[in-house]
Design an enzyme around this catalytic site. Structure first.
Site, PDB file in Angstrom:
ATOM      1  N   GLU A 120     -15.507  10.555 -17.552  1.00 19.38           N
ATOM      2  CA  GLU A 120     -15.500   9.291 -16.815  1.00 19.38           C
ATOM      3  C   GLU A 120     -15.938   8.135 -17.712  1.00 19.38           C
ATOM      4  OE1 GLU A 120     -15.341   9.690 -12.436  1.00 19.38           O
ATOM      5  OE2 GLU A 120     -17.391  10.402 -12.791  1.00 19.38           O
ATOM      6  N   GLU A 140     -15.732  18.043 -11.235  1.00 17.52           N
ATOM      7  CA  GLU A 140     -16.479  17.774 -10.005  1.00 17.52           C
ATOM      8  C   GLU A 140     -16.005  18.592  -8.811  1.00 17.52           C
ATOM      9  OE1 GLU A 140     -17.427  14.331 -12.652  1.00 17.52           O
ATOM     10  OE2 GLU A 140     -15.671  15.577 -12.243  1.00 17.52           O
TER      11      GLU A 140
END
Length: 266
Positions: A120, A140
């Site tokens: 990210e 995730e």
């Protein structure tokens, strides 16, 4: 020059090198790291002597993302800096380049793990270099979590949507070569060589007119979501003033005189 126990800062000429420095945890995010990152971005923005930024990790890893032990209630390293987070509730998003874009070019030098929050943060950088054995991915969903650092928005704008969705929905790891094939990174080099390649690119940027470089970067991001007509109009607003700068005149003189330009940021 700033830095914290988990984020080191050093200068390489006109390049500010920020190093995620928690190798025992594969540079998993900590409060100290986030505060150090935020301070590093601000230092680069405010120091006219800095023309580029390189972000890398210590100990053969880039960033393994969120500290899952801390998430499970075992405490996050750097508690003594928690008041910084309380003073600016948005600081962690700025640190991860979700809510902040440095005006100087940011080059990522990735070795080893660059997963979850690491991938990210990567999406907030401008140019990306990876060692051959680097690993990428948004894990995730495998933990029942959501990649809330911006990936569901940014990734599909940086790589083809089908690849973005596969990465987001499978949570599987990607090799450096596969990351390059889908356009997530621009260079794959021998293991241990990512930082050197990133610094080489930074030096090429540093040799250019700093006002021009920053205006070009701003124009690229500013126009990304505009129509072509609006983007071209915005480009003129950014670009024309550069031609009136002393640096632009110096660039032309240096070319005519067959010498390296001496840019003054003016």
């Amino acid at each position: 020059m700033g830095g914290t126990e988990h984020l080191t800062v050093r200068r390489e000429g006109a390049t500010l090198v920020l190093t995620l420095n928690r190798p025992e945890a594969k540079n998993a995010l900590s409060i100290s790291m986030l505060v150090g990152l935020y301070d590093g971005w601000i230092e680069a923005d405010e120091d006219d002597g800095v023309r580029s930024i390189v972000l890398t990790g210590a100990g053969g890893a880039f960033c393994a993302g969120m500290d899952l032990k801390a998430l499970a209630g075992q405490g996050m390293a750097g508690e003594h800096l928690r008041d910084r987070l309380k003073a600016d509730p948005d600081l962690h998003w700025k640190a991860m380049l979700r809510h902040h874009r440095p005006r100087k070019p940011v080059i990522a030098a990735v070795e080893g793990y660059c997963v979850a929050g690491g991938t990210e943060i990567l999406q907030g950088t401008d140019i990306r270099v990876a060692g051959e054995s680097a690993t990428f991915g948004l894990f995730e969903v495998r933990r029942g979590l959501f990649p809330i650092g911006g990936s569901t928005v940014r990734l599909q704008r940086q790589i083809p949507r089908t690849h973005a969705l596969e990465m987001l929905l499978t949570g599987r790891p990607y090799s450096a070569r596969e990351a390059a094939d889908i356009g997530l990174v621009g260079h794959v080099v021998a293991d241990g060589g990512a930082l050197d390649k990133a610094l080489e690119i930074a030096e090429q940027i540093n040799a250019c007119g700093p006002l021009a470089v920053e205006a070009v970067k701003a124009s690229v991001y500013e126009s990304a979501e505009l129509t072509e007509t609006d983007g071209l109009a915005a480009e003129l607003k950014r670009g024309w003033p550069i031609f009136d700068t002393a640096d632009a005149k110096e660039g032309a003189r240096a070319f005519a005189e067959k010498r390296a330009p001496d840019y003054k940021r003016a």
